[in-house]
Write an enzyme that holds these catalytic residues in place. Sequence first.
Site, mmCIF file in Angstrom:
data_model
loop_
_atom_site.group_PDB
_atom_site.id
_atom_site.type_symbol
_atom_site.label_atom_id
_atom_site.label_comp_id
_atom_site.label_asym_id
_atom_site.label_seq_id
_atom_site.Cartn_x
_atom_site.Cartn_y
_atom_site.Cartn_z
ATOM 1 N N PHE A 235 -4.082 0.743 4.909
ATOM 2 C CA PHE A 235 -5.086 0.091 5.748
ATOM 3 C C PHE A 235 -4.780 0.176 7.237
ATOM 4 O O PHE A 235 -5.687 0.355 8.047
ATOM 5 C CB PHE A 235 -5.218 -1.381 5.340
ATOM 6 C CG PHE A 235 -5.739 -1.561 3.944
ATOM 7 C CD1 PHE A 235 -7.092 -1.623 3.698
ATOM 8 C CD2 PHE A 235 -4.875 -1.650 2.862
ATOM 9 C CE1 PHE A 235 -7.593 -1.776 2.422
ATOM 10 C CE2 PHE A 235 -5.355 -1.813 1.576
ATOM 11 C CZ PHE A 235 -6.713 -1.872 1.350
ATOM 12 N N ARG A 236 -3.490 0.061 7.608
ATOM 13 C CA ARG A 236 -3.154 -0.121 9.010
ATOM 14 C C ARG A 236 -2.707 1.136 9.745
ATOM 15 O O ARG A 236 -2.774 1.207 10.952
ATOM 16 C CB ARG A 236 -2.050 -1.178 9.130
ATOM 17 C CG ARG A 236 -2.534 -2.554 8.801
ATOM 18 C CD ARG A 236 -1.419 -3.570 8.870
ATOM 19 N NE ARG A 236 -1.958 -4.900 8.642
ATOM 20 C CZ ARG A 236 -2.282 -5.360 7.464
ATOM 21 N NH1 ARG A 236 -2.086 -4.621 6.399
ATOM 22 N NH2 ARG A 236 -2.777 -6.572 7.318
ATOM 23 N N ALA B 35 0.803 -1.222 0.000
ATOM 24 C CA ALA B 35 0.000 0.000 0.000
ATOM 25 C C ALA B 35 0.835 1.271 0.000
ATOM 26 O O ALA B 35 0.400 2.304 -0.505
ATOM 27 C CB ALA B 35 -0.935 0.001 1.209
ATOM 28 N N ASP C 174 -5.478 -1.472 -6.663
ATOM 29 C CA ASP C 174 -5.887 -0.188 -7.241
ATOM 30 C C ASP C 174 -5.665 -0.051 -8.742
ATOM 31 O O ASP C 174 -5.992 0.994 -9.318
ATOM 32 C CB ASP C 174 -5.185 0.962 -6.519
ATOM 33 C CG ASP C 174 -3.667 0.779 -6.443
ATOM 34 O OD1 ASP C 174 -3.071 0.226 -7.392
ATOM 35 O OD2 ASP C 174 -3.081 1.174 -5.414
ATOM 36 N N HIS D 90 -3.969 -9.940 -4.110
ATOM 37 C CA HIS D 90 -5.193 -9.628 -3.365
ATOM 38 C C HIS D 90 -6.312 -9.118 -4.264
ATOM 39 O O HIS D 90 -7.269 -8.521 -3.785
ATOM 40 C CB HIS D 90 -4.876 -8.630 -2.249
ATOM 41 C CG HIS D 90 -3.929 -9.168 -1.228
ATOM 42 N ND1 HIS D 90 -3.184 -8.362 -0.389
ATOM 43 C CD2 HIS D 90 -3.593 -10.444 -0.909
ATOM 44 C CE1 HIS D 90 -2.423 -9.121 0.399
ATOM 45 N NE2 HIS D 90 -2.663 -10.381 0.099
ATOM 46 N N ASP E 259 10.864 8.064 1.949
ATOM 47 C CA ASP E 259 9.691 8.177 1.083
ATOM 48 C C ASP E 259 9.907 7.399 -0.220
ATOM 49 O O ASP E 259 10.967 7.514 -0.855
ATOM 50 C CB ASP E 259 9.431 9.663 0.778
ATOM 51 C CG ASP E 259 8.227 9.848 -0.104
ATOM 52 O OD1 ASP E 259 7.102 9.851 0.418
ATOM 53 O OD2 ASP E 259 8.420 9.979 -1.338
#
Length: 253
Positions: free
Chosen positions: A40-41, A29, A109, A126, A242
């Site tokens: 998500f986390r 992600a 995505d 996924h 990053d």
Amino acid sequence: MIAKDLRSGVEQLGNMIAEASSIVPFTGAGISTECGIPDFRSPGGLWTRNRPIPFDEFVASQDARDESWRRRFAMEPTFAAAKPGRGHRALASLYRAGKVPGIITQNIDNLHQASGFKATDVIELHGNTTYARCIGCSKDYELSWVKRQFDQSGSAPDCADCGDPVKTATISFGQAMPEDAMLRATELTKTCDLFLAIGSSLVVWPAAGFPMMAKNSGARLVIINKEPTDQDDIADLVIRHDIGDTLGPFVGN
């Protein structure tokens, strides 16, 4: 080895890329957050606001199916507006250069495809949230069809062919992993000489096993993630900066 700073990390990564003949990226992600898609986390992530709906609950409960689709429709503006970021474009550049035979992703995505990867070379562990699929006969549906049915009836639709529930073409908790994707990911992982784990917390199994598999098969392992992972100690290079800044220099190469 943990890179002491971004510049040295990029330099070391560049040397590894130059020396490699087969590079397999594995993305999570974190590569898509600069594109406006939340993870998500992390604090404020999707799962901190909404409890994930397990697959068996989706199958058993119309209410769960309705809620699942309400959440997906609420996210549609975010997914529709997202464009490939620097990380996606850098990996696509390496793909076009013949360095990357395929990419393994935990993401749903579709941004790797949008960046220039052929759909057949994106191994989605996924699934994909940009279309829907019947859980029975596997017929694919456009999201626009699901939305029309939902708006007309007020509830999540069933398949027009077999009558089983239709869900996003993603893998939910408790749902079997896609066998073909796992086999292809395993083959790529075992035959590459450089494996790049990018933007993944490496805590969701069995997907998290691929970096270790690559290392055990003789590949060099690079982990690019802002936060530490449980596999940092086996990596040849860890870059905790990053992702866009790290991979940006490789866009267009």
